[in-house]
Design a protein around this motif. Structure first.
Motif: not given
Length: 426
Positions: A373-389
């Motif tokens: 599992n790799v996470v790059f950067g920080s979420p956008f403040t407006e809305s996050g991203i739901d992980h697909v898997s």
């Protein structure tokens, strides 16, 4: 966890043995493994790595007051050694620790006097104790310079410094005492913050608008970006200095630099590594799809796999944001190492603007039955991203021909619908 890294290490070692060599000119002894005449000198004594120079080989009226600044360290990013650069204090005045491929001059007591500088001059016949000149030849135009550092400081806010100047070989010094018109290109980073773990830093070169031919390069590291502005407790470790050349066919795209968090699951245990200053590049292909490259992907300290590339990605742009959500995307790893890891696929969930990228990536290493599992950067403040898997079962793509017939894969050239997105197969 040890089983996973042991298997991966075996694959990497076997594939590295088969890999070819890079013929592009590069920095001599950038890994600081060669210490020449000082090979057997104790790590507690001042010493210079071959082709690099500190105040030990400096000249100038105040050389004797500069102190010892360079030492051999066994705390290495790779190999056996790194270069340890230390600051010192002379009569209450901080003398920054400095290491250069050129030559140092200690010509003044005032720290920011231009008589204290690094210099390069190919016409000079002087040699160091290893009978090497005080410059490195470079007849090329690299795209960037990459290096690894650890940095500790006794004064909060102190930043270390790296500079690299490519010239036509005639005399040049930094800091400059006048305007010089013999620079071909330069790369500078005066913002190296304190870090306790090995941190990769990449700095692009800027090239002057002139017809000068590159002949030599001077790379200099200092414990403080301001002459005399740091602390006598500043210590900078440097390792694996390397020049990077892009393929002439590569689309420059947009590069994003941020933290990259890598999680490896093994049974009930999880290994997490945070890699600051990592780079992901996103470029757009002529058919409108995207290519994403994780530059010099490091699975864990000492486990550099190379560039991880996913191509022909479909994205949706709405306003300033572009979003890419795809499953079961095949990827390649630069060099020969990827072949040893078998079929590699990712689940990708990315959102980016012109200046920011946030990405969630599941890298499925089938050979080792692992999902990284790799996470790059920080979420956008407006809305996050739901992980697909977030599990080890990678979902398959839903592929349809333009006429609506479902197929197992896009095998022939044409237009397909993949997971609801139009994809052109060439």
């Amino acid at each position: 966890m040890k089983k996973f890294f042991t298997l991966l290490s075996m694959v990497m070692l076997s594939m590295t043995a088969l890999a070819g060599t890079d013929n592009q000119p590069n920095i001599l002894n950038g890994g600081f493994e060669d210490w020449g005449e000082d090979e057997k000198v104790s790590a507690s004594e001042a010493v210079e790595p071959r082709y690099w120079h500190s105040f030990t080989s400096a000249y100038g009226t105040f050389k004797a007051f500069a102190g010892d600044h360079c030492f051999k360290s066994e705390d290495a990013h790779s190999g056996s050694y790194s270069a340890m650069i230390k600051a010192s204090s002379v009569w209450g005045v901080v003398a920054n620790g400095t290491l250069t491929t050129g030559r140092l001059k200690a010509g003044a007591m005032i720290a920011d006097d231009p008589n204290n500088h690094s210099e390069l001059d190919m016409s000079s016949t002087e040699k160091d104790r290893n009978k090497d000149p005080f410059y490195q030849v470079l007849e090329a135009r690299p795209d960037s310079i990459v290096f690894w550092v650890k940095f500790s400081t006794g004064k909060a806010g102190t930043k270390a410094n790296m500079s690299a100047y490519i010239t036509d070989g005639t005399y040049y010094q930094a800091p400059e005492d006048k305007a010089y018109n013999n620079k071909v290109g330069w790369a500078e980073n005066s913002n190296i913050a304190a870090c306790t773990e090995w941190t990769r830093i990449s700095v692009p070169f800027t090239y002057a608008d002139n017809d000068l031919e590159p002949k030599a390069i001077m790379v200099t590291f200092s414990t403080c970006e301001t002459p005399g502005g740091g602390s006598e407790k500043d210590v900078l470790l440097v390792d694996d200095v390397e020049l990077i050349y892009k393929s002439s066919a590569e689309d420059a795209g947009t590069s994003y630099t941020d933290d990259l968090v890598v999680k490896v699951n093994f049974g009930e245990s999880v290994e997490t590594t945070t890699l600051p200053s990592s780079t992901i590049n996103i470029s757009q292909n002529t058919n409108g799809t995207y290519k994403l490259s994780i530059k010099n992907f490091t699975l864990a300290p000492g486990m550099e796999l190379g560039d991880v590339v996913a191509d022909n990605l479909t994205g949706e742009t709405e306003g300033e944001y572009t979003t890419i959500k795809m499953n079961d995307v095949p990827v390649t790893i630069g060099g020969e190492i990827g072949a040893g890891l078998g079929d590699l696929r990712i689940n990708l969930d990315a959102k980016f603007t012109a200046d920011k990228l946030y990405a969630l990536i599941d890298l499925n290493v089938t050979l080792l039955n692992q999902v990284v599992n790799v996470v790059f950067g920080s979420p956008f403040t407006e809305s996050g991203i739901d992980h697909v898997s977030v599990n080890n079962h990678v979902q398959g793509n839903h592929v349809y021909e333009i006429g609506g017939q479902r197929v197992t894969r896009a095998s022939k050239p044409g237009l397909y619908i993949v997971n609801g997105k139009k994809v052109i197969k060439k």
